[in-house]
Structures are given as structure tokens and as C-alpha cells.
Scaffold this active site. Structure first.
Site, PDB file in Angstrom:
ATOM      1  CG  HIS A 119      -1.430  -4.660   4.128  1.00 14.41           C
ATOM      2  ND1 HIS A 119      -1.089  -3.442   3.600  1.00 14.41           N
ATOM      3  CD2 HIS A 119      -0.877  -5.583   3.306  1.00 14.41           C
ATOM      4  CE1 HIS A 119      -0.354  -3.605   2.517  1.00 14.41           C
ATOM      5  NE2 HIS A 119      -0.213  -4.903   2.313  1.00 14.41           N
ATOM      6  CG  ASP A 120      -2.616  -0.550   5.572  1.00 17.99           C
ATOM      7  OD1 ASP A 120      -2.710  -0.029   6.692  1.00 17.99           O
ATOM      8  OD2 ASP A 120      -1.584  -1.163   5.196  1.00 17.99           O
ATOM      9  N   GLY A 137      -3.527  -4.922  -0.798  1.00 21.14           N
ATOM     10  CA  GLY A 137      -3.426  -3.909   0.243  1.00 21.14           C
ATOM     11  C   GLY A 137      -3.895  -2.534  -0.194  1.00 21.14           C
TER      12      GLY A 137
END
Length: 257
Positions: A119-120, A137
Site C-alpha cells: 500500500h501507498d 508500505g
């Protein structure tokens, strides 16, 4: 070009000349650009935007929920650019609300089998992820980076443009542009990525300036503050050294030394 067994949500937007293989599942709020080819047994969850002329191989999982306990179901996205190759069993997760909300993949990247993008993460262009490499992440990867097989980057880490991460390196600190990390499980600087730079058209003058900056940062016995002062002087005559210095000044984790 869409197999009869594929399941496509009514809200999905499918561009022209898109191919979707058998038993693939295209979820709600997914956009797929023109000319993209999706193999069989692929799952694409939304909100996800995929650009044009991408190739996604069988069993890839694209746009899944972030694997982060702080995520509470807020609306987040995955954005993938154009002409990317995504091979078997690749997993790419959407962003989180606290991390900016978007995982982003640029253009012309190769993600080989079993790669994981958490994520991200923010991925540039022309990046190669070899088999089984992984990002935690919030990682930032610059253009033209090569991440070799079984290598990994710690969460919130940054890897600058044109860097090379050798097989099995576990990168726990930020890696400035042009460096080559090799030979140690935890990854230590081992010179600059000279061969990669020459293949991309860097002339001898540019490579020499980068080598001089590397020696200043890693071989001159200077503190990081002292090295930054010398790099600031060298950057006056080299945009590449300026890019290294800018990277160091943006670094939020410790710098690979």
C-alpha cells in the site's frame, strides 16, 4: 476479446481492444485502458485505474485491500500507467487513508513473477522488479531502478533513480540515486551502477561526476554533514550530483552508509 467466463462488474469501464481471459474477475470502479491484455484467473479490485497497453499475466491480484491494520475501509485507489508488464502471482495493493490514499505505478515497468507492491508505494518509470522482490508500505522507487530477485525494501524507504539492488538485499535505509547495493543481506553500498548508467546513455563526464560524489559520501571518511557540504559544491557543475543531494535532503530514514 472478453472470455465468456470472465466476471465484470457493471460499473467497470473497459477500453477499446481490451482482452480479458477466462475466469478473470474485474470488480467495481475498475478502469482498464485501451489495448490492455489481462490473462486468465486475474483478479482486479477497485477503485483501480489501469492505463493503456499493459500486459497482466494469469493469477495476478491487482488492487486488493491494503495489508495495514490502520486501514478502516476508507476509499483508496491504485493507479497504474501504460505499457507495464505484470507477470504471474504479482500482488499490488491499494493505498491507505493515512498514506495519501493512492498506490501508484508509472509507465514501462516490469514486475516479474511473485513480486509484491504494498500500500501507498510510489513507483516511477522503467523499473524492473525481478522474481520474488517485494516492497513494504509507503516505499518510493525512482525511475530506472533494478531490484533483483528476493530483495526487499523496508517501509517508508526511498530508492533513488538508476540504483541497482542486488539479489537478496534487504534494504533498510534510503538508497541515493545511481548506487549499487550488493553482497550483504542488509544491503551496503558497493559503488555506483556504472554499467546501467552507460547503457542509458550517461557519458563519461556524467559518470565521473557521480563517482566523485560517491567517493565523497562513502569513501572520504567524512560525516554526513561534511559530505553534504562538499556535494553542494560539486552539484554546481552536475545536475546528477544535485539529484543525489536533493535525495539526501529528502531522506526520512537513515541513509545507507
Amino acid at each position: 476479446m472478453i472470455h465468456a467466463t470472465a466476471q465484470i462488474d457493471p460499473t467497470a469501464k473497459i477500453g477499446a481492444n481490451v482482452s480479458i481471459g477466462a475466469y478473470s474477475v474485474i470488480g467495481a470502479e475498475v478502469e482498464i485502458g485501451d489495448g490492455t491484455v489481462i490473462g486468465p484467473h486475474v483478479v482486479v479490485e477497485g477503485p483501480t485505474r489501469i492505463g493503456c497497453d499493459n500486459r497482466i499475466a494469469q493469477f495476478a491480484s491487482i488492487g486488493g485491500d491494503p495489508q495495514d491494520k490502520k486501514w478502516r475501509g476508507e476509499r483508496t485507489e491504485l493507479v497504474i500507467g501504460d505499457r507495464n508488464l505484470i507477470r504471474e502471482f504479482v500482488t499490488i495493493n491499494r493505498g491507505t487513508g493515512e498514506g495519501g490514499g493512492i498506490t501508484r505505478i508509472g509507465n514501462d515497468n516490469w514486475l516479474l513473477a511473485y513480486v509484491h507492491i504494498a500500500h501507498d508505494c510510489q513507483i516511477g518509470n522503467h523499473v524492473v522488479f525481478s522474481n520474488y522482490s517485494a516492497l513494504a508500505g509507503h516505499v518510493e522507487i525512482g525511475d530506472w531502478v533494478i531490484i533483483s530477485g528476493y530483495a526487499g525494501v523496508h517501509q517508508f524507504g526511498k530508492v533513488g533513480a538508476h540504483a541497482f539492488i542486488a539479489m537478496g538485499c534487504l534494504v533498510g535505509a534510503d538508497v541515493p540515486p545511481f548506487l549499487m547495493m550488493a553482497n550483504e543481506q542488509t544491503g551496503r553500498p558497493r559503488g555506483i551502477n556504472s554499467e546501467g548508467l552507460r547503457r542509458r546513455g550517461f557519458d563519461n563526464t556524467r559518470v565521473a561526476a557521480i563517482k566523485r560524489a560517491y567517493r565523497t559520501l562513502y569513501m572520504a571518511g567524512l560525516s554526513q554533514a561534511e559530505a553534504r557540504e562538499q556535494l553542494a559544491t560539486q552539484a554546481q557543475d552536475s545536475a546528477d550530483v544535485r539529484a543525489m543531494l536533493d535525495f539526501i535532503e529528502r531522506s526520512e530514514r537513515s541513509l545507507a552508509r
